[in-house]
Design a protein around this motif. Sequence first.
Motif, PDB file in Angstrom:
ATOM      1  N   GLY A 150      11.342  -5.811   9.460  1.00 41.01           N
ATOM      2  CA  GLY A 150       9.575  -5.593   9.923  1.00 41.01           C
ATOM      3  C   GLY A 150       8.765  -5.501   8.653  1.00 41.01           C
ATOM      4  O   GLY A 150       9.580  -6.282   7.853  1.00 41.01           O
ATOM      5  N   SER A 151       7.604  -5.108   8.946  1.00 46.64           N
ATOM      6  CA  SER A 151       6.895  -5.442   7.541  1.00 46.64           C
ATOM      7  C   SER A 151       5.602  -4.518   7.673  1.00 46.64           C
ATOM      8  O   SER A 151       4.977  -4.026   8.551  1.00 46.64           O
ATOM      9  CB  SER A 151       5.832  -7.269   7.547  1.00 46.64           C
ATOM     10  OG  SER A 151       5.576  -6.823   8.961  1.00 46.64           O
ATOM     11  N   ASP A 152       5.555  -3.610   6.652  1.00 42.27           N
ATOM     12  CA  ASP A 152       4.913  -3.441   6.274  1.00 42.27           C
ATOM     13  C   ASP A 152       3.447  -3.611   5.031  1.00 42.27           C
ATOM     14  O   ASP A 152       4.146  -3.436   3.802  1.00 42.27           O
ATOM     15  CB  ASP A 152       5.476  -1.559   6.334  1.00 42.27           C
ATOM     16  CG  ASP A 152       5.903  -1.339   4.912  1.00 42.27           C
ATOM     17  OD1 ASP A 152       5.645  -0.247   4.005  1.00 42.27           O
ATOM     18  OD2 ASP A 152       7.382  -2.114   4.536  1.00 42.27           O
ATOM     19  N   LEU A 153       2.413  -2.687   4.684  1.00 43.83           N
ATOM     20  CA  LEU A 153       1.436  -2.956   3.825  1.00 43.83           C
ATOM     21  C   LEU A 153       1.055  -2.244   2.668  1.00 43.83           C
ATOM     22  O   LEU A 153       1.214  -0.563   3.746  1.00 43.83           O
ATOM     23  CB  LEU A 153      -0.174  -2.927   4.225  1.00 43.83           C
ATOM     24  CG  LEU A 153      -0.778  -4.371   3.641  1.00 43.83           C
ATOM     25  CD1 LEU A 153      -0.533  -5.018   2.880  1.00 43.83           C
ATOM     26  CD2 LEU A 153      -2.658  -4.233   4.637  1.00 43.83           C
ATOM     27  N   ASN A 154       1.219  -1.765   2.092  1.00 40.73           N
ATOM     28  CA  ASN A 154       1.677  -1.117   0.899  1.00 40.73           C
ATOM     29  C   ASN A 154      -0.023  -0.451  -0.545  1.00 40.73           C
ATOM     30  O   ASN A 154       0.635  -1.564  -1.888  1.00 40.73           O
ATOM     31  CB  ASN A 154       2.933  -1.058   0.339  1.00 40.73           C
ATOM     32  CG  ASN A 154       3.846  -0.508   0.886  1.00 40.73           C
ATOM     33  OD1 ASN A 154       4.170   0.533   1.180  1.00 40.73           O
ATOM     34  ND2 ASN A 154       4.618  -0.883   1.485  1.00 40.73           N
ATOM     35  N   PRO A 155      -0.552  -1.081   0.344  1.00 41.83           N
ATOM     36  CA  PRO A 155      -1.758  -0.378  -0.655  1.00 41.83           C
ATOM     37  C   PRO A 155      -2.426   0.157  -1.380  1.00 41.83           C
ATOM     38  O   PRO A 155      -1.795   1.853  -1.414  1.00 41.83           O
ATOM     39  CB  PRO A 155      -3.420  -0.783   0.119  1.00 41.83           C
ATOM     40  CG  PRO A 155      -3.065  -0.559   1.318  1.00 41.83           C
ATOM     41  CD  PRO A 155      -1.223  -0.572   1.270  1.00 41.83           C
ATOM     42  N   CYS A 156      -2.626   0.391  -2.961  1.00 43.69           N
ATOM     43  CA  CYS A 156      -2.651   1.570  -3.778  1.00 43.69           C
ATOM     44  C   CYS A 156      -4.471   1.622  -3.422  1.00 43.69           C
ATOM     45  O   CYS A 156      -4.959   2.940  -3.670  1.00 43.69           O
ATOM     46  CB  CYS A 156      -2.405   1.304  -5.419  1.00 43.69           C
ATOM     47  SG  CYS A 156      -3.612  -0.183  -6.041  1.00 43.69           S
ATOM     48  N   ASP A 226       9.269 -14.061  15.320  1.00 42.98           N
ATOM     49  CA  ASP A 226       8.417 -13.733  15.411  1.00 42.98           C
ATOM     50  C   ASP A 226       7.369 -12.858  14.591  1.00 42.98           C
ATOM     51  O   ASP A 226       6.278 -12.134  14.239  1.00 42.98           O
ATOM     52  CB  ASP A 226       7.758 -13.248  16.864  1.00 42.98           C
ATOM     53  CG  ASP A 226       8.142 -14.926  18.087  1.00 42.98           C
ATOM     54  OD1 ASP A 226       7.475 -15.559  17.077  1.00 42.98           O
ATOM     55  OD2 ASP A 226       7.718 -14.766  19.095  1.00 42.98           O
ATOM     56  N   ILE A 227       8.674 -11.515  14.293  1.00 43.35           N
ATOM     57  CA  ILE A 227       8.033 -10.616  13.295  1.00 43.35           C
ATOM     58  C   ILE A 227       8.056 -10.988  12.097  1.00 43.35           C
ATOM     59  O   ILE A 227       7.236 -11.315  11.133  1.00 43.35           O
ATOM     60  CB  ILE A 227       9.182 -10.033  13.524  1.00 43.35           C
ATOM     61  CG1 ILE A 227       9.361  -8.553  14.995  1.00 43.35           C
ATOM     62  CG2 ILE A 227       9.004  -8.523  12.070  1.00 43.35           C
ATOM     63  CD1 ILE A 227      10.468  -7.605  14.262  1.00 43.35           C
ATOM     64  N   GLY A 228       9.120 -12.281  11.637  1.00 40.21           N
ATOM     65  CA  GLY A 228       9.276 -12.967  10.939  1.00 40.21           C
ATOM     66  C   GLY A 228       7.900 -14.230  10.439  1.00 40.21           C
ATOM     67  O   GLY A 228       7.283 -13.945   9.689  1.00 40.21           O
TER      68      GLY A 228
END
Length: 297
Positions: A150-156, A226-228
């Motif tokens: 999967g993928s996930d976003l990691n903003p500070c 499609d996840i990619g």
Amino acid sequence: MSAEMKAEKAEAAAWFRTLRDQIVAKFEALEDSHDTGPLSDQAPGRFEVSETKRAAEDDADAGGGLMSVMRGGRVFEKVGVNVSEVYGTLGERAQNAMADRKGIPGMKDDPRFWASGISLVAHMQNPHVPAVHMNTRMFWTPHTWWFGGGSDLNPCIEYDEDTAHFHAQQKKHLKPHGGLLHPKLKAWADEYFYIPHRNRARGVGGIFMDDRNSGDWERDFALTQDIGRAFLPAFVPLVEKRRVQDWSEADKEAQLIHRGLYAEYNLVYDRGTKFGLETGHDANAVLMSLPPMAKWI
């Protein structure tokens, strides 16, 4: 479908390599196009590519991959995009983990395995640009096979509109696989990318799955693709929008502290990190996800 799945393994490994090539090319293009704003006067970053090898006790060919790392670019402070195809025999600890967590019978009798995938982590120069993680993989044993990732976003520094865009693109790419799938994988990501000892998520979420085996390999592989495919349209517009913003010392401090959370998660909880180290894959490739600089308070 044959127990060995030779054609399917080759197709999956080739797809992960194709996705890697697309992402590397796009990230270098982002470096080239950053011609205004902070650090735009620096030389554009480029990936350094090296081969990796999996260590095997009997010195047999155990596979490996490509590690592509860019450091000190205009946009990316450190980004790694790795692909691998490894195989051999699982050690006792990995056998027990598979038997306990996945309920796979017969692992001790025939502990062979094969795995291929892509793994990406990007730590950005500008604190306004979110860090990001993505991976997809296929795993095979003589007893079963599955997909994950999967993928996930990691903003500070969080922007609600950025979070909304990231999730919307993932939802769009998962829609052909059924309307109920995105909420399920989104909830799974919220649960998986959580840091219990900090009582908080490491970022703003995304999508995640593991042990995906519906019995239909083509269907599950299409979902994995499609996840990619969702990754670049979900992430690149955020980079293009935020990379021109100025930042303060306080912004950079917040980024370094947030990176500490990321490092804690990857070293303590991440299954991929544990599996890579336990099965003898190149330690530099496995730990590629660690940030170049971080702080703890």
